[in-house]
Design an enzyme around this catalytic site. Structure first.
Site, PDB file in Angstrom:
ATOM      1  N   SER A 104      22.754  52.374  49.094  1.00 50.94           N
ATOM      2  CA  SER A 104      22.102  53.320  48.190  1.00 50.94           C
ATOM      3  C   SER A 104      21.135  54.221  48.967  1.00 50.94           C
ATOM      4  O   SER A 104      21.073  55.439  48.730  1.00 50.94           O
ATOM      5  CB  SER A 104      21.354  52.541  47.102  1.00 50.94           C
ATOM      6  OG  SER A 104      20.771  53.420  46.177  1.00 50.94           O
ATOM      7  N   GLY A 149      15.744  50.171  42.386  1.00 55.64           N
ATOM      8  CA  GLY A 149      15.778  50.225  40.927  1.00 55.64           C
ATOM      9  C   GLY A 149      14.443  50.690  40.342  1.00 55.64           C
ATOM     10  O   GLY A 149      14.120  50.373  39.188  1.00 55.64           O
ATOM     11  N   THR A 150      13.703  51.443  41.139  1.00 56.59           N
ATOM     12  CA  THR A 150      12.380  51.945  40.730  1.00 56.59           C
ATOM     13  C   THR A 150      12.454  52.732  39.425  1.00 56.59           C
ATOM     14  O   THR A 150      11.717  52.462  38.468  1.00 56.59           O
ATOM     15  CB  THR A 150      11.820  52.906  41.808  1.00 56.59           C
ATOM     16  OG1 THR A 150      12.268  52.487  43.091  1.00 56.59           O
ATOM     17  CG2 THR A 150      10.318  52.995  41.736  1.00 56.59           C
ATOM     18  N   THR A 151      13.357  53.716  39.409  1.00 57.76           N
ATOM     19  CA  THR A 151      13.456  54.627  38.272  1.00 57.76           C
ATOM     20  C   THR A 151      13.850  53.868  37.005  1.00 57.76           C
ATOM     21  O   THR A 151      13.357  54.140  35.922  1.00 57.76           O
ATOM     22  CB  THR A 151      14.509  55.716  38.584  1.00 57.76           C
ATOM     23  OG1 THR A 151      14.312  56.145  39.940  1.00 57.76           O
ATOM     24  CG2 THR A 151      14.389  56.895  37.648  1.00 57.76           C
ATOM     25  N   LYS A 205      15.109  52.634  46.471  1.00 56.31           N
ATOM     26  CA  LYS A 205      16.481  52.412  45.997  1.00 56.31           C
ATOM     27  C   LYS A 205      16.737  51.019  45.425  1.00 56.31           C
ATOM     28  O   LYS A 205      17.878  50.583  45.293  1.00 56.31           O
ATOM     29  CB  LYS A 205      17.544  52.715  47.086  1.00 56.31           C
ATOM     30  CG  LYS A 205      17.363  54.008  47.825  1.00 56.31           C
ATOM     31  CD  LYS A 205      16.971  55.160  46.942  1.00 56.31           C
ATOM     32  CE  LYS A 205      18.068  55.660  46.035  1.00 56.31           C
ATOM     33  NZ  LYS A 205      17.521  56.716  45.131  1.00 56.31           N
ATOM     34  N   THR A 234      17.981  52.439  28.465  1.00 60.60           N
ATOM     35  CA  THR A 234      17.818  52.301  29.915  1.00 60.60           C
ATOM     36  C   THR A 234      19.109  51.835  30.593  1.00 60.60           C
ATOM     37  O   THR A 234      19.080  51.409  31.740  1.00 60.60           O
ATOM     38  CB  THR A 234      16.660  51.328  30.253  1.00 60.60           C
ATOM     39  OG1 THR A 234      16.932  50.063  29.626  1.00 60.60           O
ATOM     40  CG2 THR A 234      15.330  51.847  29.760  1.00 60.60           C
ATOM     41  N   SER A 235      20.238  51.950  29.883  1.00 62.46           N
ATOM     42  CA  SER A 235      21.512  51.610  30.517  1.00 62.46           C
ATOM     43  C   SER A 235      21.839  52.697  31.534  1.00 62.46           C
ATOM     44  O   SER A 235      21.337  53.826  31.432  1.00 62.46           O
ATOM     45  CB  SER A 235      22.628  51.536  29.469  1.00 62.46           C
ATOM     46  OG  SER A 235      22.920  52.843  29.005  1.00 62.46           O
ATOM     47  N   THR A 238       4.484  52.748  43.765  1.00 59.51           N
ATOM     48  CA  THR A 238       4.383  52.812  45.223  1.00 59.51           C
ATOM     49  C   THR A 238       5.589  52.170  45.900  1.00 59.51           C
ATOM     50  O   THR A 238       6.184  51.227  45.373  1.00 59.51           O
ATOM     51  CB  THR A 238       3.091  52.125  45.731  1.00 59.51           C
ATOM     52  OG1 THR A 238       2.975  52.378  47.130  1.00 59.51           O
ATOM     53  CG2 THR A 238       3.080  50.627  45.516  1.00 59.51           C
ATOM     54  N   HIS A 239       5.925  52.721  47.083  1.00 63.51           N
ATOM     55  CA  HIS A 239       6.944  52.085  47.931  1.00 63.51           C
ATOM     56  C   HIS A 239       6.280  51.378  49.115  1.00 63.51           C
ATOM     57  O   HIS A 239       6.961  50.935  50.032  1.00 63.51           O
ATOM     58  CB  HIS A 239       7.915  53.127  48.489  1.00 63.51           C
ATOM     59  CG  HIS A 239       8.852  53.711  47.471  1.00 63.51           C
ATOM     60  ND1 HIS A 239       9.550  52.944  46.576  1.00 63.51           N
ATOM     61  CD2 HIS A 239       9.221  54.993  47.229  1.00 63.51           C
ATOM     62  CE1 HIS A 239      10.303  53.738  45.813  1.00 63.51           C
ATOM     63  NE2 HIS A 239      10.112  54.979  46.185  1.00 63.51           N
TER      64      HIS A 239
HETATM   65  P1  A3P Z   1      22.988  53.347  43.555  1.00 64.45           P
HETATM   66  O1  A3P Z   1      22.717  54.352  44.636  1.00 64.45           O
HETATM   67  O2  A3P Z   1      23.540  52.066  44.100  1.00 64.45           O
HETATM   68  O3  A3P Z   1      23.802  53.890  42.437  1.00 64.45           O
HETATM   69  P2  A3P Z   1      15.484  53.983  42.862  1.00 64.45           P
HETATM   70  O4  A3P Z   1      15.171  54.404  41.485  1.00 64.45           O
HETATM   71  O5  A3P Z   1      14.618  52.872  43.366  1.00 64.45           O
HETATM   72  O6  A3P Z   1      15.543  55.142  43.790  1.00 64.45           O
HETATM   73  O7  A3P Z   1      16.935  53.307  42.831  1.00 64.45           O
HETATM   74  C1  A3P Z   1      18.091  54.068  42.597  1.00 64.45           C
HETATM   75  C2  A3P Z   1      19.255  53.136  42.438  1.00 64.45           C
HETATM   76  O8  A3P Z   1      19.143  52.472  41.151  1.00 64.45           O
HETATM   77  C3  A3P Z   1      20.596  53.875  42.423  1.00 64.45           C
HETATM   78  O9  A3P Z   1      21.552  52.949  42.928  1.00 64.45           O
HETATM   79  C4  A3P Z   1      20.762  54.119  40.925  1.00 64.45           C
HETATM   80  O10 A3P Z   1      22.071  54.416  40.520  1.00 64.45           O
HETATM   81  C5  A3P Z   1      20.296  52.773  40.377  1.00 64.45           C
HETATM   82  N1  A3P Z   1      19.919  52.830  38.961  1.00 64.45           N
HETATM   83  C6  A3P Z   1      19.094  53.694  38.344  1.00 64.45           C
HETATM   84  N2  A3P Z   1      19.059  53.476  37.025  1.00 64.45           N
HETATM   85  C7  A3P Z   1      19.890  52.428  36.779  1.00 64.45           C
HETATM   86  C8  A3P Z   1      20.289  51.731  35.591  1.00 64.45           C
HETATM   87  N3  A3P Z   1      19.833  52.081  34.402  1.00 64.45           N
HETATM   88  N4  A3P Z   1      21.175  50.718  35.734  1.00 64.45           N
HETATM   89  C9  A3P Z   1      21.644  50.362  36.945  1.00 64.45           C
HETATM   90  N5  A3P Z   1      21.305  50.991  38.098  1.00 64.45           N
HETATM   91  C10 A3P Z   1      20.433  52.015  38.025  1.00 64.45           C
END
Ligand code: A3P
Length: 290
Positions: free
Chosen positions: A133, A44-46, A42, A222-223, A102-103
Site C-alpha cells: 500500500s 488504515g488511518t483514514t 497506510k 465506513t465500508s 499522527t504518524h
Molecule cells: P490499500 O492501498 O491496500 O488499498 P491510510 O488511510 O492509513 O493511508 O491507509 C490507506 C489504506 O487503507 C489503503 O489500502 C486503503 O484502500 C485502505 N482503506 C481505507 N478505507 C478503507 C475501508 N473502509 N476498508 C478497508 N480498507 C480501507
C-alpha cells in the site's frame, strides 16, 4: 511540485519540512482531553478517522461532511508537510476537546501527551500489505520521496529507510507503550474481519453508547465501497500535482492479502527471513501471518 527529501530525527527519517519544524513539534503542548490517533502510514488511518468522526457524531453522516478528511477539524496532524498545514498553529487555537492524528513513532511523540495522560487509538496493519500500500501511495503522493522500483523499495522498507521510519519499530514501539498509557491497539485485519466488533471497541474507548441501529449505520458508511465514493474520505479533493489518483487511487483495494499479487516467491522468502529476525522477542502477532 517536488518530492521532499528525508532527514533523520533521532534516527527516524522524516520529511524535510517536518524536520525544519521539529522544535515546535517536540514542545507541542497537549491538553488532558486531547485524543490521538496514531498509525504507520497506510495502516488504515483514514478508515479509523471516519469511524471516530461518526462515533463521536452518533452516526450523523451529515456532520462528517463538513470538510474532507485531511482538513477536517478534528484530525489535524501535529506535523505534516505542506501543503497540508503543519497543524500546530491551528491546534493551538482549537478549542478542546481536540482530536489529533499522527504518524510519529512512539518515541517521537511530544512528551506532553504522556504527561497529560491522553487517550490514543493506534491502528496496525500486517507488514506485507502495508508495504504494498505504501509503495503505491509513494507513487501517487507527489510530496513523498520517489519510491523507485518495487525491488528496491521493499528493501528500503525493511531497512526503515522510508518516511516515518521502520514499520517494525513503529508497531512494536506502540505495542509496548500500551502497558504504560491508555492506548487502544487495533488491527486492520480485525477491522476487515468484523468491523462492528472493532467499532464497538472504539465506541467503548471513547465512552460513547451507540444503539445497534447507529452502529450499523457507522459500519455501512465506513465500508470500503462507500468510502471509495465519498469525496470527503477519498482524498479526491487533493489537486493532481499533490496526489495523482490516475497513477493509483488513494482508496486502492482495501484488502487483506493483496501482497500476494505483488511479491515474487524470492521476495516473500527474503521478507519472511527479515521479518522473523526483526520481530524476535516481541509478543506482537498479526493474524494474517507471512
Ligand atoms: P490499500 O492501498 O491496500 O488499498 P491510510 O488511510 O492509513 O493511508 O491507509 C490507506 C489504506 O487503507 C489503503 O489500502 C486503503 O484502500 C485502505 N482503506 C481505507 N478505507 C478503507 C475501508 N473502509 N476498508 C478497508 N480498507 C480501507
Amino acid at each position: 511540485f517536488y518530492r521532499f527529501c528525508l532527514e533523520p530525527v533521532q534516527g527516524v527519517p522524516l520529511m524535510k519540512p517536518i524536520v525544519n519544524d521539529w522544535k515546535r513539534v517536540e514542545s507541542f503542548q497537549a491538553r488532558p482531553d486531547d485524543f490521538l490517533i496514531a498509525t504507520y502510514p497506510k495502516a488504515g488511518t483514514t478508515w479509523m478517522q471516519e469511524i471516530i468522526d461518526l462515533v463521536l457524531h452518533e452516526g450523523d453522516v451529515e456532520k462528517t461532511k463538513r470538510a474532507p478528511t485531511h482538513v477536517r477539524f478534528p484530525f489535524l496532524e501535529i506535523c505534516s508537510p505542506p501543503p497540508v498545514p503543519s497543524g500546530i498553529d491551528v491546534l493551538e487555537k482549537t478549542p478542546s476537546p481536540r482530536l489529533i492524528k499522527t504518524h510519529l513513532p512512539y518515541l517521537l511523540v511530544p512528551k506532553s501527551f504522556w504527561e497529560q495522560n491522553c487517550k490514543v487509538i493506534y491502528v496496525a496493519r500486517n507488514a506485507k500489505d502495508n508495504v504494498v500500500s505504501y509503495y503505491y501511495f509513494d507513487q501517487m503522493n507527489k510530496t513523498q520521496p520517489d519510491p523507485g522500483p518495487w525491488e528496491t523499495y521493499i528493501e528500503k522498507f525493511l531497512r526503515g529507510d522510508v518516511a516515518w521510519g521502520s514499520w517494525f519499530d513503529h508497531v512494536i514501539g506502540w505495542w509496548e507503550a500500551k502497558a504504560k498509557h491508555p492506548i487502544l491497539y487495533i488491527f486492520y485485519e480485525d477491522m476487515k474481519e468484523d468491523p462492528k466488533r472493532e467499532i464497538r471497541k472504539v465506541m467503548t474507548f471513547l465512552e460513547k453508547n451507540l444503539s445497534e441501529d447507529v452502529l450499523e449505520k457507522v459500519v455501512q458508511h465506513t465500508s470500503f465501497k462507500v468510502m471509495k465514493e465519498n469525496p470527503m474520505a477519498n482524498y479526491s479533493s487533493m489537486p493532481d500535482y499533490i496526489m495523482d489518483h490516475s497513477s493509483s487511487p488513494f482508496m486502492r483495494k482495501g484488502e487483506v492479502g493483496d501482497w500476494k499479487n505483488q511479491f515474487t516467491d524470492a521476495q516473500r522468502k527474503m521478507f519472511d527471513e527479515e521479518y522473523a529476525k526483526k520481530m524476535q522477542g516481541t509478543d506482537l502477532n498479526f493474524k494474517v501471518q507471512i
